[in-house]
Write an enzyme that holds these catalytic residues in place. Structure first.
Site: not given
Length: 320
Positions: A17, A199
């Site tokens: 991420d 997401e």
């Protein structure tokens, strides 16, 4: 490119991420999820190529119990409303999947040395009865037309719940000013491998357009990137302002040993050229739960612009 960068290969190891922010003073900041999911780290350098060797500082540790004590995920560093903020998600030791979005605010001008204070869970708008009641994560912030927007993923439904993306206008660094608006839900087969997931939103603007990328499917080889597009002068809180790509804009390339690319951010190199920052693995077979496989590495890819749209391709550069 003059700056020596490694593309589509591990750039910063075991940092999922990945989020890179280039500040107005030219400094680059890097943060990401660490494999232990127990802290937030930050590093700074004067170039992208220097970030891998930059000192990494722990600026916040998870709690021993209660909110923000487990699964500290996907931190992002933003400078908005005249202050530094970090947006991240976390669960609870007592309920590890009670993932909610939280905010840290820096009390100084230097995010590496300033005191970070907890602002708690992101505050929804007064009229909003729904946001952050369920599994919520992956918040990002972007500005358009002098307005700051907050975009996040939240699950809805029953049983194997569905992760959608929502948007709202911000009132300040830790409060929303409008009720949630649904941007995208997993409509297509490539968004539904393992779990039905949208997401990891990220925003890049160019040529009067707003491009919002996101990640889809579970976190293994099927993980990939989709994209929405809107005019920057449109009402970004109107779902009709956004169009969605029918197919993923980036996916696994076995020939290059890049598996499950996704959860990206955007930055520019030292010459101002647009760079995609994403994570991926270098192998397909994962033992156990992919979430706990530590080898999602941060990688870089230069972006090409074709007919006003960003193109994410492993062919954008030759391997180096």
């Amino acid at each position: 490119m003059d700056e020596k960068l490694i593309f589509n290969k591990p750039w910063i190891l075991q940092r999922a991420d990945p989020y890179v922010y280039r500040h107005t003073d030219g400094n680059y900041y890097f943060t990401a999820s660490v494999p232990e999911y127990d802290r937030i780290v930050l590093r700074r350098a004067d170039s992208l190529s220097a970030l891998p060797d930059a000192e990494e500082k722990v600026i916040w540790n998870c709690h021993a119990n209660g909110p923000m004590s487990k699964h500290i995920w996907a931190p992002e560093l933003h400078y908005v409303f005249g202050r530094w903020y970090i947006y991240f998600a976390g669960g609870e030791v007592e309920d590890i999947w009670k993932i909610r979005p939280y905010v840290l605010e820096c009390q100084g001008d230097d995010p590496m040395t300033g005191e970070w204070v907890e602002k708690g869970k992101m505050t929804r708008a007064e009229a909003d009865e729904f946001s952050f009641e369920a599994f919520s994560l992956d918040a990002t912030v972007f500005e358009c037309g002098g307005v700051n927007y907050y975009v996040w993923a939240e699950k809805v439904g029953v049983g194997k719940m569905i992760s959608n993306l929502y948007i709202a206008r911000m009132k300040n660094g830790y409060t929303l000013d409008t009720v949630q608006v649904l941007l995208t839900t997993p409509d297509y087969d490539w968004e539904r491998h393992g779990f039905w997931v949208n997401e990891g939103p990220a925003v890049i603007k160019r040529g009067g357009k707003v491009f919002l990328t996101y990640s889809a499917s579970d976190t293994g080889e099927a993980y990939c990137m989709g994209m929405l597009t809107a005019d920057e002068n449109a009402d970004l809180l109107d779902p009709a302002s956004w169009s969605k790509e029918r197919y993923p804009v980036l996916k696994t390339d076995r020939s290059r040993e890049v598996f499950g690319p996704g959860h990206n951010s955007f930055t520019t190199d030292s010459e101002g050229r647009d760079i995609l920052v994403y994570h991926a693995r270098t192998y397909a077979e994962i033992v156990g739960d992919p979430l706990y496989d530590p080898n999602r590495h941060a990688m870089l890819m230069p972006i090409k612009w074709v007919d006003g749209k960003p193109v994410f391709s492993f062919d954008n550069v030759t391997d180096n």
